[in-house]
Design an enzyme around this catalytic site. Structure first.
Site, PDB file in Angstrom:
ATOM      1  N   ASP A   1       0.869  -1.178   0.000  1.00  0.00           N
ATOM      2  CA  ASP A   1       0.000   0.000   0.000  1.00  0.00           C
ATOM      3  C   ASP A   1       0.904   1.225   0.000  1.00  0.00           C
ATOM      4  OD1 ASP A   1      -2.267   1.817   0.487  1.00  0.00           O
ATOM      5  OD2 ASP A   1      -3.330   0.004   1.067  1.00  0.00           O
TER       6      ASP A   1
ATOM      7  N   HIS B   1      -3.157   3.258  -4.586  1.00  0.00           N
ATOM      8  CA  HIS B   1      -2.531   2.806  -3.332  1.00  0.00           C
ATOM      9  C   HIS B   1      -1.109   2.293  -3.563  1.00  0.00           C
ATOM     10  CE1 HIS B   1      -5.792   3.038  -0.311  1.00  0.00           C
ATOM     11  NE2 HIS B   1      -6.606   2.866  -1.339  1.00  0.00           N
TER      12      HIS B   1
ATOM     13  N   GLU C   1     -10.165   2.595  -4.785  1.00  0.00           N
ATOM     14  CA  GLU C   1      -9.841   4.010  -4.573  1.00  0.00           C
ATOM     15  C   GLU C   1      -8.744   4.537  -5.498  1.00  0.00           C
ATOM     16  OE1 GLU C   1     -10.936   4.638   0.072  1.00  0.00           O
ATOM     17  OE2 GLU C   1      -8.939   3.844  -0.312  1.00  0.00           O
TER      18      GLU C   1
HETATM   19  C1  TNX Z   1     -10.342   2.288   2.387  1.00  0.00           C
HETATM   20  S1  TNX Z   1     -11.345  -0.700   2.358  1.00  0.00           S
HETATM   21  C2  TNX Z   1      -9.436   1.341   1.990  1.00  0.00           C
HETATM   22  C3  TNX Z   1      -8.232   1.095   2.810  1.00  0.00           C
HETATM   23  C4  TNX Z   1      -8.126   2.058   3.937  1.00  0.00           C
HETATM   24  C5  TNX Z   1      -9.483   2.256   4.573  1.00  0.00           C
HETATM   25  C6  TNX Z   1      -9.470   3.149   5.769  1.00  0.00           C
HETATM   26  C7  TNX Z   1     -10.492  -0.539   1.059  1.00  0.00           C
HETATM   27  C8  TNX Z   1     -10.668  -1.491   0.009  1.00  0.00           C
HETATM   28  N1  TNX Z   1      -9.650   0.513   0.941  1.00  0.00           N
HETATM   29  O1  TNX Z   1      -7.093   1.141   2.005  1.00  0.00           O
HETATM   30  O2  TNX Z   1      -7.238   1.563   4.870  1.00  0.00           O
HETATM   31  O3  TNX Z   1     -10.354   2.813   3.619  1.00  0.00           O
HETATM   32  O4  TNX Z   1      -8.752   4.303   5.534  1.00  0.00           O
END
Ligand code: TNX
Length: 762
Positions: free
Chosen positions: A199, A272, A330
Site C-alpha cells: 500500500d 494505493h 480508490e
Molecule cells: C479504504 S477498504 C481502503 C483502505 C483504507 C481504509 C481506511 C479498502 C478497500 N480501501 O485502504 O485503509 O479505507 O482508511
C-alpha cells in the site's frame, strides 16, 4: 431473533410463552458446549471423559499432521504429553481417534465423545475442524483435569470462504505476530487469510527482480522521518517498517497450511501504490507538464505492466492459492487524464474515459493471471468501466457492488462497510481507542447475512462467503490488533460457518463470553465484554438500583456516580456490584473494568434520569386494540416540519407498521399514537427492538431518544406504573433495516416480555 419473535406473535400468548421457554431451553442445552462457530448439530451425551496425562492419539497416515498439531496444542497449553500412534486401522480402544473419511463436503466432520474415548472423523480439513471443536470443549484453567462432556456432533461449513484480512502495510507485523493471528483464526474455523502486503505506506514482500521495493519501499516511515517522504499523518504514530523475505513467507504459508488456512496475497494496483512508486519513480503517473505530483497512481504504460507482471510472477511462485488479489480500490483515476501515457493509451485503445482505462488495466492483469492459471480478485471498484470476465469481486463499499456482480454471475466475497470493518470502534467511540466511525458492535457483525434478499437463489450461489477486514492506520501493535479484531471475528466465523437457521444472537453472546478462558490461555488480547445493564435509564422511581455482574471470574471494576471517569488509580471492587442510591434528578454512572488480560481496560457510561409519568384521563373501556399510525412520504429530514401535513397512509397495528418502500429517495416518516394499558401495578421496562432507536414518548415525556444505536447506547425506561392507561406516541424513519424489527418491547421488570396485542390500545 427478531423474525423468531415475529413468527410467534401470530399465535396465542400462552403458546408464545411456552414456545419461548422451549426455544430458550434447547438453546441453553446446546450452549453448554459454547462452540463457536455453532455446529450444525450437537447432542449432549451422558457422562464425560478425562484426557489422561499420557493419552494416545490414534491417527491414519492422512490425519497424522492433525494428530501432531493436537499433540503440540495439548503440550503447549496444558503440559500434557500425548503420544501420536499411526495405524492403518485405529483400534477402537484408543482414547483419541482421528479418522480420515471421504466426504464431498470440504470441512465436514463428525465427533463422538463418550466416557471412554473421543472419535473424530472427516475429510482433510474436517478432522482439523473436529479437533478445534474438541479444543473448545476443554477446560481453560491450567492444572485441572482435562474433562470433556460426552456429546455427538455432525458439522460442516455453510460457506467455503470464511475470511479475515490483515493490513501489514500501514503498520508492519512480524512473522510471529502474523502466525498468531492465523493460529487464532484457525481455532474458529476461519480459512482464508487475506494478506494486504502493499500500500502507500509500505511494500512488505521481497521481490528479487526489484530489490528497491523492500530496500526503499519497506522503509517508508524511515524516509518520512527524514523528510524525504510525505508526512504519514494518517497513521496514529510514525509507522512501523519492515518486510517479509521469501523464506519467511514460505514459512507463514506452511504454518497456515498446517491449519487449513489459505493465504490470499494482495498486491495493490493501480492506486494505493505510493511506496512502490517511491522506490521506482518510473512507475508513477506524471502529468502533462512533466511535474511529479503526489503520486499514488501507477502510470498505465508498458514499463508498469512489465513491472507488475514480474512482481506477480514471483508472488504466484510463492503462494499456492488459486486466487490473487490485485486491489483496484480508490484509484485516483483523474490523474490519468493528465498523464501523457494514459492519454495516448485512451486514443490507441478507444477508451472513452478514465474508468475504461482502469478496466483496461485490470483486464490486462487478469489475462496475465489467467495465463498463469490464477484467478483475479479485486475490490468492487473493478466493476467500473466494465468488469473483467473471470474476476471475483470483494464488495466493501456496502453490498451494492457484490449484488451487481452476483447478478452478472461473478463470484463475490461480501465484506461490506460497516459490518465487516474492524477498524471501527466496537462500542461508544468516546470511550474506545480511535477508529473510523461509526461504531460496529459484535451484534451488528453477527446479524449480517451475506446472501442478500435482493438475490435469487441461483444468484446467491455466487456468494462465496464473507470476510472481516482490518485496516491498520490506527493500529500500531499486535495487542491492539487483537483488541480490534476480536471478539468481532468470532461473529464472522459463526455467520460464515453455521446454518442460517442456527443463528441466535443471545446464545452467541453467551458463548462469546466463554471464549475468554481460551484467550487467556493463548495470551490473546481480545476486547473484553461489556458489563450488561449499563443502560441509559429514564425512570419515575425515587431510587436507582442496579446489580452489575460480569461473566469473567476475577474481574474488577472501578466506578463513579456523578464523578470523574475512573482510571487504573481509582480504587477497585470485585463483581457483583450492588448500586442502590436515592434519585432526585440525574445520575451519571461511569465504569472502568479490568480483567487479567494484558492490563486491558474497558470503559462504559450511562445516565439515569428521573421523570414523572402520569396516567391518561381516558376510559379504558372506550379504547380499541392496537396503536394508530400515520405514514408520511416526503423529502423532509425533520419530523417537526411535518406538523399539519396530511399522511399518505394511516392504519392500526399491534406489531409492525407496514411501510412499502418506494426505492427512491423518499423518506417514510412513521408516527404512532395510542396508549399502553397496564392491568397490574408493578415495575416495568420499556425498550425498543430497533437497532437504531425510534423516538418514544410516554405521557409526552421522552423515554427513548431517537437515532441511537441500541447496541452502542442501550436505553431502557424503568417505570413504576399503576393500573391505568398511559399515552404513548412516537416516530421514526422507516427503512429496510427496521422493517422487521420490534418497535416497542414491554416487560415486567426482570420478568417476561408482554404480548403487545394486550397492552397497545388507541
Ligand atoms: C479504504 S477498504 C481502503 C483502505 C483504507 C481504509 C481506511 C479498502 C478497500 N480501501 O485502504 O485503509 O479505507 O482508511
Amino acid at each position: 431473533m427478531y423474525s423468531r419473535f415475529l413468527a410467534m406473535y401470530n399465535i396465542s400468548s400462552l403458546k408464545y410463552i411456552l414456545l419461548s421457554a422451549a426455544l430458550f431451553l434447547s438453546a441453553a442445552l446446546k450452549a453448554q458446549f459454547h462452540i463457536i462457530p455453532q455446529p450444525v448439530s450437537i447432542k449432549a451425551g451422558s457422562g464425560s471423559i478425562v484426557l489422561a496425562k499420557n493419552a494416545v492419539i490414534g491417527v491414519n497416515k492422512e490425519t497424522e499432521p492433525v494428530g501432531r498439531y493436537l499433540q503440540d496444542y495439548l503440550n503447549q497449553n496444558y503440559n500434557l504429553q500425548a503420544t501420536v500412534k499411526v495405524y492403518e486401522q485405529i483400534p477402537a480402544k484408543t482414547p483419541i481417534r482421528l479418522n480420515n473419511v471421504w466426504s464431498n463436503q470440504e470441512g465436514a466432520y463428525t465427533m463422538h465423545v463418550s466416557n471412554a474415548s473421543v472419535s473424530i472423523s472427516g475429510n482433510g480439513a474436517g478432522v482439523f475442524y473436529g479437533v478445534q471443536s474438541l479444543i473448545q470443549l476443554l477446560p481453560t484453567d491450567k492444572g485441572v483435569p482435562l474433562k470433556v462432556a460426552a456429546c455427538t456432533i455432525a458439522d460442516q461449513p455453510r460457506f467455503g470462504w470464511r475470511g479475515l484480512s490483515l493490513d501489514v502495510s500501514r503498520h508492519f507485523f512480524t512473522v510471529d505476530e502474523v502466525k498468531k493471528y492465523i493460529d487464532v483464526m484457525a481455532h474458529y474455523k476461519l480459512n482464508t487469510f487475506h494478506w494486504h502486503l502493499t500500500d502507500d505506506e509500505g511494500w512488505r514482500i521481497q521481490i528479487d527482480k526489484y530489490p528497491k521495493l523492500t530496500e526503499v519501499g519497506a522503509k517508508i516511515s524511515y524516509y518520512a522521518k527524514r523528510g524525504e517522504f510525505r508526512k504519514l499523518d494518517n497513521l496514529i504514530d510514525d509507522g512501523r517498517d519492515g518486510f517479509y523475505t521469501k523464506d519467511e513467507i514460505r514459512d507463514v504459508i506452511k504454518y497456515a497450511q498446517d491449519r487449513f488456512v489459505t493465504i490470499l496475497p494482495e498486491i495493490e494496483m493501480p492506486g494505493h501504490s505510493e511506496a512502490a512508486i517511491f522506490a521506482y519513480p518510473q512507475l508513477g503517473c506524471q502529468d502533462s507538464t512533466g511535474a511529479k505530483h503526489r503520486v499514488r497512481m501507477l502510470d498505465p504504460g508498458e514499463y508498469t505492466f512489465k513491472f507488475m507482471e514480474d512482481v506477480l510472477t514471483e508472488v504466484i511462485e510463492l503462494f499456492p492459492n488459486q486466487y490473487v488479489h490485485i486491489g483496484g480500490d480508490e484509484a485516483e483515476m483523474v490523474d490519468w487524464l493528465k498523464s501523457p501515457t494514459a492519454v495516448s493509451l485512451m486514443k490507441r485503445e478507444h477508451l472513452k474515459n478514465e474508468k475504461e482505462v482502469q478496466s483496461y488495466f485490470i483486464k490486462r492483469i487478469e489475462k496475465f493471471l489467467l495465463s498463469k492459471n490464477k484467478r483475479l480478485v479485486g475490490w468492487d471498484e473493478i466493476l467500473q468501466g466494465g468488469l473483467a470476465e473471470s474476476a471475483t469481486v470483494m464488495s466493501w463499499q456496502g453490498e451494492a457492488g457484490g449484488i451487481a456482480a452476483a447478478k452478472m454471475r461473478h463470484h463475490v466475497v461480501m465484506t461490506p462497510l460497516p459490518y465487516m470493518y474492524f477498524d471501527a470502534p466496537q462500542a461508544n467511540e468516546d470511550l474506545e481507542p480511535i477508529g473510523w466511525n461509526p461504531p460496529v458492535t459484535w451484534q451488528m457483525v453477527y446479524n449480517y447475512e451475506p446472501q442478500s434478499k435482493e438475490l435469487t437463489n441461483a444468484e446467491a450461489e455466487y456468494i462465496l462467503g464473507a470476510q472481516g477486514n482490518i485496516w491498520n492506520e490506527k493500529v500500531p501493535n499486535a495487542q491492539h490488533l487483537q483488541y480490534m479484531v476480536y471478539p468481532r471475528a468470532l461473529a464472522v466465523a459463526e455467520l460464515t460457518w453455521s446454518p442460517k437457521n442456527e443463528k441466535n444472537l443471545d446464545r452467541f453472546g453467551w458463548k462469546m463470553k466463554n471464549q475468554y478462558g481460551l484467550f487467556k490461555l493463548w495470551d490473546f488480547n481480545a476486547r473484553l465484554p461489556d458489563i450488561d445493564g449499563i443502560d441509559d435509564v429514564v425512570t419515575n422511581k425515587s431510587r436507582f438500583k442496579v446489580t452489575l455482574n460480569y461473566p469473567l471470574k476475577g474481574a474488577k471494576v472501578r466506578y463513579s456516580l456523578n464523578g470523574k471517569m475512573p482510571d487504573a488509580n481509582s480504587s477497585a471492587v470485585a463483581f457483583p456490584v450492588k448500586i442502590n442510591v436515592p434519585l432526585k434528578d440525574s445520575i451519571g454512572l461511569r465504569t472502568f473494568t479490568t480483567w487479567t488480560l494484558n492490563d486491558q481496560h474497558i470503559r462504559q457510561t450511562a445516565n439515569v434520569k428521573r421523570v414523572t409519568i402520569r396516567v391518561a384521563h381516558v376510559k379504558a373501556a372506550n379504547l380499541k386494540p392496537g396503536i394508530a399510525y400515520e405514514i408520511f412520504k416526503t423529502k423532509e429530514q425533520q419530523i417537526a416540519r411535518l406538523e399539519g401535513e396530511k399522511p399518505a397512509e394511516t392504519g392500526v397495528t399491534s406489531l409492525v407498521v407496514p411501510v412499502k418502500s418506494t426505492g427512491d429517495e423518499t423518506i417514510n416518516w412513521v408516527k404512532i399514537k395510542g396508549f399502553i394499558k397496564i392491568n397490574k401495578e408493578a415495575d416495568y421496562e420499556l425498550t425498543s427492538g430497533f437497532e437504531v432507536t425510534p423516538a418514544l414518548f410516554l405521557d409526552a415525556v421522552p423515554v427513548i431518544k431517537p437515532g441511537l444505536n441500541t447496541y452502542v447506547e442501550h436505553q431502557n425506561a424503568l417505570l413504576h406504573l399503576k393500573k391505568g392507561v398511559y399515552a404513548l406516541t412516537g416516530n421514526y424513519m422507516a427503512n429496510k433495516a427496521n422493517e422487521n424489527q420490534t418497535l416497542i418491547e414491554l416487560k415486567v421488570d426482570g420478568g417476561e416480555k408482554l404480548y403487545p396485542k394486550f397492552y397497545l390500545v388507541h
